[in-house]
Design a protein around this motif. Sequence first.
Motif, short mmCIF file in Angstrom:
data_model
loop_
_atom_site.label_atom_id
_atom_site.label_comp_id
_atom_site.label_asym_id
_atom_site.label_seq_id
_atom_site.Cartn_x
_atom_site.Cartn_y
_atom_site.Cartn_z
N GLY A 20 47.12 12.67 70.78
CA GLY A 20 46.90 11.51 69.92
C GLY A 20 45.62 11.57 69.10
N LYS A 21 44.82 12.64 69.27
CA LYS A 21 43.60 12.80 68.49
C LYS A 21 43.74 13.99 67.54
CE LYS A 21 40.42 11.02 72.03
NZ LYS A 21 39.21 11.35 72.84
N VAL A 22 42.87 14.03 66.54
CA VAL A 22 42.88 15.14 65.59
C VAL A 22 41.58 15.91 65.72
CG1 VAL A 22 42.94 15.81 63.16
CG2 VAL A 22 44.39 13.93 63.96
N LEU A 23 41.70 17.22 65.98
CA LEU A 23 40.54 18.10 66.08
C LEU A 23 40.40 18.86 64.77
CD1 LEU A 23 39.39 20.19 69.06
CD2 LEU A 23 39.65 21.33 66.87
N HIS A 24 39.24 18.73 64.14
CA HIS A 24 38.98 19.37 62.84
C HIS A 24 38.35 20.74 63.09
CE1 HIS A 24 37.65 18.41 58.42
NE2 HIS A 24 38.33 19.51 58.52
N ALA A 25 39.18 21.77 63.26
CA ALA A 25 38.72 23.08 63.74
C ALA A 25 38.02 23.91 62.68
CB ALA A 25 39.90 23.86 64.31
N VAL A 26 38.51 23.87 61.44
CA VAL A 26 37.91 24.63 60.34
C VAL A 26 37.68 23.66 59.19
CG1 VAL A 26 38.27 26.48 58.66
CG2 VAL A 26 38.95 26.81 61.04
N ARG A 27 36.43 23.60 58.70
CA ARG A 27 36.03 22.56 57.77
C ARG A 27 35.67 23.12 56.40
NH1 ARG A 27 31.45 19.61 59.11
NH2 ARG A 27 30.48 21.48 59.96
N GLU A 28 36.68 23.16 55.51
CA GLU A 28 36.48 23.53 54.10
C GLU A 28 35.69 24.84 53.95
OE1 GLU A 28 34.62 20.16 52.29
OE2 GLU A 28 36.25 18.80 52.84
N VAL A 29 36.23 25.88 54.56
CA VAL A 29 35.56 27.19 54.58
C VAL A 29 36.02 28.04 53.39
CG1 VAL A 29 35.38 29.37 55.84
CG2 VAL A 29 35.17 27.21 57.06
N SER A 30 35.08 28.73 52.78
CA SER A 30 35.38 29.67 51.69
C SER A 30 34.81 31.04 52.04
CB SER A 30 34.78 29.18 50.37
OG SER A 30 35.36 27.95 49.98
N MET A 31 35.54 32.09 51.65
CA MET A 31 35.14 33.45 52.01
C MET A 31 35.93 34.45 51.17
SD MET A 31 36.02 35.44 55.52
CE MET A 31 37.54 36.03 54.74
N GLU A 32 35.35 35.63 50.94
CA GLU A 32 36.07 36.72 50.28
C GLU A 32 36.03 37.96 51.17
OE1 GLU A 32 33.08 35.65 48.55
OE2 GLU A 32 34.18 33.89 47.87
N LEU A 33 37.08 38.77 51.07
CA LEU A 33 37.12 40.07 51.75
C LEU A 33 37.47 41.10 50.70
CD1 LEU A 33 37.13 41.72 54.46
CD2 LEU A 33 39.61 41.39 54.47
N TYR A 34 36.67 42.20 50.66
CA TYR A 34 36.87 43.23 49.64
C TYR A 34 37.47 44.49 50.26
CZ TYR A 34 33.94 40.14 46.87
OH TYR A 34 33.44 39.04 46.22
N ARG A 35 38.12 45.29 49.42
CA ARG A 35 38.78 46.50 49.88
C ARG A 35 37.78 47.46 50.52
NH1 ARG A 35 43.67 48.81 48.96
NH2 ARG A 35 44.21 47.33 47.31
N GLY A 36 38.13 47.94 51.72
CA GLY A 36 37.35 48.97 52.38
C GLY A 36 36.11 48.50 53.11
N GLU A 37 35.83 47.19 53.11
CA GLU A 37 34.60 46.74 53.77
C GLU A 37 34.88 46.24 55.19
OE1 GLU A 37 32.51 43.30 52.36
OE2 GLU A 37 34.28 42.01 52.37
N VAL A 38 33.80 46.16 55.99
CA VAL A 38 33.85 45.52 57.30
C VAL A 38 33.08 44.21 57.19
CG1 VAL A 38 33.21 45.65 59.73
CG2 VAL A 38 33.99 47.71 58.54
N LEU A 39 33.79 43.11 57.38
CA LEU A 39 33.17 41.79 57.37
C LEU A 39 33.16 41.26 58.80
CD1 LEU A 39 32.13 39.18 55.94
CD2 LEU A 39 34.52 38.47 55.78
N ALA A 40 31.98 40.99 59.33
CA ALA A 40 31.86 40.43 60.68
C ALA A 40 31.78 38.91 60.58
CB ALA A 40 30.62 40.97 61.36
N VAL A 41 32.56 38.22 61.42
CA VAL A 41 32.49 36.77 61.53
C VAL A 41 31.89 36.47 62.89
CG1 VAL A 41 33.78 34.59 61.47
CG2 VAL A 41 34.54 36.52 60.06
N VAL A 42 30.68 35.90 62.89
CA VAL A 42 29.88 35.75 64.11
C VAL A 42 29.66 34.28 64.41
CG1 VAL A 42 27.69 36.37 65.19
CG2 VAL A 42 28.74 37.93 63.57
N GLY A 43 29.70 33.93 65.70
CA GLY A 43 29.40 32.56 66.10
C GLY A 43 29.70 32.36 67.57
N GLU A 44 29.22 31.25 68.13
CA GLU A 44 29.47 30.93 69.52
C GLU A 44 30.96 30.72 69.78
OE1 GLU A 44 26.17 28.06 71.24
OE2 GLU A 44 26.51 27.65 69.13
#
Length: 350
Positions: A20-44
Amino acid sequence: MEREMMLEVRDLDIRFELRGKVLHAVREVSMELYRGEVLAVVGESGSGKSVFTKSFMGLLDKNGYVSGGSICYYGGEEERIMELTAIRKEKDWRRIRGREIAMIMQDPMTSLNPLKTIGSQIMEAVLLHQNVGRMEAIKRTIQYLKDVGIQEPEKRFEQYPHEFSGGMRQRVVIAIAIACNPKILICDEPTTALDVTIQAQILNLLKELRQKYQLSVILITHDLGVVANIADRVAVMYAGDIVEIGTSEEIFYDPRHPYTWALLSSLPQAGQKGSELFSIPGTPKSLYAEIEGDAFAPRNPRALNIDFIRRPPYFDVSPTHKAKTWLLDPRAPKVSLPPIVEKIRKGGLF
């Protein structure tokens, strides 16, 4: 030289309905990923890293949904731009999963079928995503086993997961993902259950495979230390939002968000003999309630009054580096960096 875009996320919003509740898990996130790169997403843990990337493959739980924003994939068949948030049918997602975007899950033991041989599990991916017959599939499977560093691949082909160590099982899971011939590889905490020596081997393996198969890699981790030598860029995520993003050098040697400072201060290698390791005080805010201001403010000893009132926008530090913190506002007072961060900036840790 202009980089080729593979994935572009704009203002992505993800919510879950729970009891009955709403959990807002991802909040208006923007990001790009480019060909051949390694992008690390870090957080608790609980910051939204896995939920964020699972949305690229339509793998959200049934009670989760994209409530806003866009995910544009640029590497589709015939290089068509595909809006992934518009996909509704499972058959359409199957064209994306594996052959376009593949994922390596956290626990290699639960990712493998204990009743099937290692070879048959890799072969299944080859036959499903590559237009080859059985004999060629066997040949390619053995090659994938070699590519991920499995010794005696012909013998290992016939063995079962319980006959492999944790590190070897993780290599097999990587081989299955590579056998799908993806353009993007998402690695969700690929070294969590492994000891430090094996961690380094798996990360080096990912670097080698990135080059050989021309992969774009998204590496999800809670440990900034893991990504120091593999990531081209780092996105720091907190409470469902990317609060800072930049090149690996910028995030390690010129961090600007207080949460990034806290993560760097928490690194085990930053500790000093005889003193307690730093830990971030408090706990993350509940994502059931709408967050006012900067979500990290209650845990930030350097928080400004405005941090509790208004959510900060991105401030550009350089063309490749930006952070969501009011400390970057020209009107903000100057604050001193934590000692560990100051030490890293001077080259005293990495």
